[in-house]
Design a protein around this motif. Structure first.
Motif, mmCIF file in Angstrom:
data_model
loop_
_atom_site.group_PDB
_atom_site.id
_atom_site.type_symbol
_atom_site.label_atom_id
_atom_site.label_comp_id
_atom_site.label_asym_id
_atom_site.label_seq_id
_atom_site.Cartn_x
_atom_site.Cartn_y
_atom_site.Cartn_z
ATOM 1 N N UNK A 102 0.864 -1.195 0.000
ATOM 2 C CA UNK A 102 0.000 0.000 0.000
ATOM 3 C C UNK A 102 0.900 1.244 0.000
ATOM 4 N N UNK A 103 1.564 1.531 -1.104
ATOM 5 C CA UNK A 103 2.498 2.653 -1.136
ATOM 6 C C UNK A 103 1.832 4.008 -0.879
ATOM 7 N N UNK A 104 0.581 4.158 -1.301
ATOM 8 C CA UNK A 104 -0.103 5.430 -1.046
ATOM 9 C C UNK A 104 -0.257 5.665 0.459
ATOM 10 N N UNK A 105 -0.684 4.633 1.160
ATOM 11 C CA UNK A 105 -0.819 4.757 2.610
ATOM 12 C C UNK A 105 0.545 4.953 3.262
ATOM 13 N N UNK A 106 1.552 4.287 2.736
ATOM 14 C CA UNK A 106 2.901 4.396 3.309
ATOM 15 C C UNK A 106 3.416 5.830 3.239
ATOM 16 N N UNK A 107 3.341 6.436 2.082
ATOM 17 C CA UNK A 107 3.904 7.779 1.924
ATOM 18 C C UNK A 107 3.053 8.834 2.615
ATOM 19 N N UNK A 108 1.749 8.732 2.498
ATOM 20 C CA UNK A 108 0.907 9.741 3.141
ATOM 21 C C UNK A 108 0.933 9.610 4.658
ATOM 22 N N UNK A 109 0.994 8.381 5.155
ATOM 23 C CA UNK A 109 1.088 8.223 6.604
ATOM 24 C C UNK A 109 2.434 8.722 7.112
ATOM 25 N N UNK A 134 -3.031 -11.204 0.444
ATOM 26 C CA UNK A 134 -3.210 -9.990 -0.338
ATOM 27 C C UNK A 134 -4.660 -9.900 -0.801
ATOM 28 N N UNK A 135 -5.339 -8.818 -0.381
ATOM 29 C CA UNK A 135 -6.745 -8.647 -0.732
ATOM 30 C C UNK A 135 -6.944 -7.658 -1.871
ATOM 31 N N UNK A 136 -5.917 -7.441 -2.648
ATOM 32 C CA UNK A 136 -6.048 -6.622 -3.850
ATOM 33 C C UNK A 136 -5.885 -5.143 -3.582
ATOM 34 N N UNK A 137 -6.022 -4.364 -4.658
ATOM 35 C CA UNK A 137 -5.843 -2.921 -4.557
ATOM 36 C C UNK A 137 -7.070 -2.269 -3.923
ATOM 37 N N UNK A 138 -6.824 -1.132 -3.319
ATOM 38 C CA UNK A 138 -7.887 -0.386 -2.678
ATOM 39 C C UNK A 138 -8.632 0.443 -3.730
ATOM 40 N N UNK A 139 -9.899 0.743 -3.461
ATOM 41 C CA UNK A 139 -10.642 1.603 -4.399
ATOM 42 C C UNK A 139 -9.966 2.961 -4.550
ATOM 43 N N UNK A 140 -10.113 3.547 -5.724
ATOM 44 C CA UNK A 140 -9.472 4.825 -6.020
ATOM 45 C C UNK A 140 -9.941 5.924 -5.076
ATOM 46 N N UNK A 141 -11.215 5.874 -4.654
ATOM 47 C CA UNK A 141 -11.727 6.917 -3.759
ATOM 48 C C UNK A 141 -10.956 6.965 -2.444
ATOM 49 N N UNK A 142 -10.453 5.827 -1.992
ATOM 50 C CA UNK A 142 -9.707 5.800 -0.738
ATOM 51 C C UNK A 142 -8.331 6.426 -0.895
ATOM 52 N N UNK A 143 -7.616 6.064 -1.943
ATOM 53 C CA UNK A 143 -6.254 6.575 -2.102
ATOM 54 C C UNK A 143 -6.233 8.049 -2.484
ATOM 55 N N UNK A 144 -7.219 8.493 -3.261
ATOM 56 C CA UNK A 144 -7.265 9.914 -3.634
ATOM 57 C C UNK A 144 -7.452 10.788 -2.399
ATOM 58 N N UNK A 145 -8.324 10.350 -1.508
ATOM 59 C CA UNK A 145 -8.565 11.125 -0.284
ATOM 60 C C UNK A 145 -7.285 11.258 0.539
ATOM 61 N N UNK A 146 -6.469 10.216 0.579
ATOM 62 C CA UNK A 146 -5.213 10.288 1.332
ATOM 63 C C UNK A 146 -4.326 11.414 0.808
ATOM 64 N N UNK A 147 -4.188 11.509 -0.498
ATOM 65 C CA UNK A 147 -3.319 12.542 -1.058
ATOM 66 C C UNK A 147 -3.917 13.933 -0.891
ATOM 67 N N UNK A 148 -5.242 14.022 -0.920
ATOM 68 C CA UNK A 148 -5.883 15.320 -0.670
ATOM 69 C C UNK A 148 -5.573 15.796 0.748
#
Length: 664
Positions: free
Chosen positions: A370-377, A454-468
């Motif tokens: 989950x690189x999006x969660x990694x960097x934003x966290x 591995x339960x697959x990729x997260x929905x786009x709505x979740x990762x976009x909110x992290x970067x916002x």
């Protein structure tokens, strides 16, 4: 459209969205997601427009009498100053992010319609609290948030943890709301009005006759709502609810309501030096205690819960030294990066394929998965640890700077002792915050736990909110400390040199010490295979406890995983770890002091009701029954018996009359 009309629409739109979602949830499910997302987005746009029009200038006041009361009037009133305008933008922003995020996080949840409606209602209630100019109107939003939190925390009501957590959250906050309500009535009685402007006018003119009693009563409600010592124990358990709920309730809305309330009525508290000192002690104990407890938690959401308690302690500490600008500045900054932390944790939990379990000691490989969660966290944790130039640095330093000013007697709004208490506790907490933030990052993304499916990729709505949310977590503080003074009574928010060096230095030390402890425990744990039972040499405090290495619990589905033994928290806290992990046993203390006596009293009442009251009731029923049975036996239907009884009675009466006559 007037600014007043726009302000009325800000809380009204989410309320209408909640009503529409509840009505159409079953009959027209296709409308549920638009009704969940669009109203808070519209409220955000209107709140931003209200803030632009207000511009940090003169407060906007509008009111109309609700109904004649015959004494203290209750009014529908708005009071929007710079503080209210910006806090409303924060609430609407975080609520919009949470609703968008939830469309992906809870996309397969059958109870999503009711969840989304409750989130919208919760948002509306908080916006009502923010804009309200009357204490009774504020109380309505205050209590609606409480009942919404009860249902949202208990969303997964099938699990006993969620049911217990929702009930605990409701009861503990209500425990504080009882004296809070009494304090509101006492305040209105002294001031002659529930209107906030009139209350503050009464304080200025010396119209409060019992400021200490009123302030302490109000503090009880604030402690419950904002999870401050000693009424903070509900917040860690509330993590049993969905993670987006944690981001909403525990970042920018309900827990911030108490802080915002004090900021609104700060002159009431400043009228009592004793109340300010109590507030400072409460903030200090809350800050340090919650930071130590966070360093011992294994569940990622409980770490963030204790972190929220500690950061709210910073806000109440700023209020204790009479600086509401610093308190609300940290409230705004914290709302963004703490929402990001919870939602990033939700991505990790989603990737693990579970709703609630987030044990850091069992995590492995999530940095790549989950690189999006990694960097934003990572961004959010740096903001939490107050590392410059992230937003948390500027807002936390404004609190420490205000405490330093009060400690040296440079303010007339708070005792010098309150300044020293907040300053020392704030610096210690800065060290501990960096320590548990570093520990969280290491265990969650660099740990030695077992790989989860591995339960697959997260929905786009979740990762976009992290970067916002990552944008304000990174840039808000650096931009705001220059522009916010015009909104916040002109108070300079520039970081002070002394506290900046001390706070940042302690944060760096806390992070480096934790990293060093993690390296040592990792090297020692590498000798022991995961899941093996290890015997520890006596006297070597650096080794991890054997039961932590040997324990096996179902972590993901039916697969059992052993926890990562490389936990630096155990090494850093030593013997204190066990007590900190249990929240210093405050729940056990409350059980002994309150729960058991109440249950014993209930048992006594039940015994008296069963053995005494019911005995009298049964006796009252038995006597007429016996009399009736006796009379029934006399009704034989035999005429001769009746005539004989009549004659016998006549004889008895005759004899009695003769005896009386003779005696006379």
């Amino acid at each position: 459209m007037t600014t007043t009309t726009l302000a009325v629409l800000v809380p009204l739109l989410p309320f209408l969205g909640a009503v529409g979602g509840l009505l159409l949830g079953r009959t027209a499910p296709g409308f549920v997601r638009p009704l969940a997302v669009l109203p808070p987005l519209a409220a955000l746009a209107l709140a931003a427009l209200v803030a632009v029009r207000q511009g940090g200038g003169r407060a906007l006041d509008a009111h109309t009498e609700l109904t004649p009361t015959g004494s203290v009037p209750v009014e529908l009133a708005l009071h929007i100053d710079g503080f209210a305008a910006l806090v409303a933008v924060l609430v609407a922003f975080v609520a919009s992010c949470v609703q968008i995020y939830s469309t992906g996080y809870l996309r397969d949840d059958p109870r999503y319609p009711s969840y989304a409606a409750l989130v919208s209602l919760f948002t509306s209630a908080m916006l009502l609290v923010v804009y309200s100019g009357d204490l009774m109107l504020l109380l309505v939003g205050w209590e609606v948030m409480g009942i919404c939190s009860y249902f949202l925390v208990g969303h997964y009501w099938e699990t006993p943890e969620a049911r217990a957590a929702s009930l605990k959250a409701f009861l503990v906050t209500k425990l504080g709301d009882v004296p809070f309500l009494i304090g509101l009535f006492a305040l209105a009685a002294d001031a002659g009005s529930f209107r906030i402007t009139r209350v503050l006018g009464a304080v200025t003119s010396g119209g409060l006759h019992h400021p200490t009693v009123i302030a302490l009563l109000l503090l009880a409600g604030v402690a419950g709502k904002s999870a401050q010592f000693p009424l903070h124990t509900w917040l860690p358990d509330a993590m049993a609810g969905p993670t987006p709920v944690s981001a909403l309730i525990h970042a920018a809305t309900m827990v911030a309501a108490g802080v915002y309330f004090i900021a609104r009525l700060l002159p009431v508290f400043e009228a009592s030096a004793a109340a300010m000192l109590v507030l400072a002690v409460m903030a200090a104990v809350t800050m340090t205690g919650s930071a130590i407890a966070a360093l011992a938690q294994d569940d990622i959401k409980r770490v963030l819960a204790y972190s929220t308690i500690g950061q709210l302690g910073y806000m109440t500490g700023a209020l204790a030294v009479g600086d509401r600008a610093a308190a609300v500045f940290h409230l705004l900054s914290h709302g963004a990066f703490k929402a990001l932390l919870f939602l990033a944790a939700g991505v990790v939990i989603h990737a693990a394929g579970t709703n609630s379990l987030a044990a850091m000691s069992r995590m492995r490989g999530f940095a790549d998965r989950v690189p999006d969660a990694y960097w934003t966290m990572t961004v959010a944790l740096l903001a939490l640890a107050a590392i410059p130039p992230f937003s948390g640095f500027f807002s936390k330093e404004s609190v420490l700077g205000a405490a330093e000013q009060a400690a040296h007697g440079h303010t007339d709004h708070a005792p010098g002792a309150a300044g020293w208490i907040v300053l020392v506790a704030g610096l210690v907490t800065a060290l501990l915050t960096a320590a548990y933030a570093t520990r969280l990052w290491l265990l969650a993304f660099r740990g030695r736990g077992a790989d989860a499916p591995d339960h697959g990729r997260q929905p786009l709505t979740m990762t976009v909110v992290l970067w916002v949310l990552a944008v304000p977590s990174l840039a808000f503080g650096g931009l705001a400390y220059r522009s916010l003074p015009g909104w916040f009574d002109g108070r300079d928010l520039t970081p002070a040199l002394t506290t900046s060096i001390l706070g940042t230095g302690l944060a760096v030390v806390g992070g480096l010490v934790t990293y060093g402890a993690w390296q040592r425990t990792t090297a020692l744990a590498a000798r022991v295979p995961l899941g093996a039972v290890a015997a520890h040499p006596e006297g070597d405090a650096g080794l991890v406890e054997a039961e932590a290495i040997a324990s096996h619990e179902p972590a993901y589905g039916d697969i059992a995983y052993a926890p990562d033994p490389a936990d630096p928290g155990r090494l850093l806290l030593g013997p204190l770890h066990r007590h900190a992990a249990a929240g210093f046993h405050l729940d056990a203390v409350y059980t002994a002091l309150f729960v058991r006596p109440v249950r014993a009293g209930a048992d006594l009442v039940r015994f008296l009701d069963r053995e005494v009251v019911e005995t009298y009731v049964r006796g009252a029923a038995a006597l007429p029954r016996l009399l009736g049975a006796g009379v029934r036996r006399a009704q034989t239907g035999n005429v001769q018996t009746y005539v004989s009884a009549l004659l016998a009675g006549t004889v008895v009466l005759t004899v009695a009359v003769l005896l009386v006559a003779t005696g006379a």
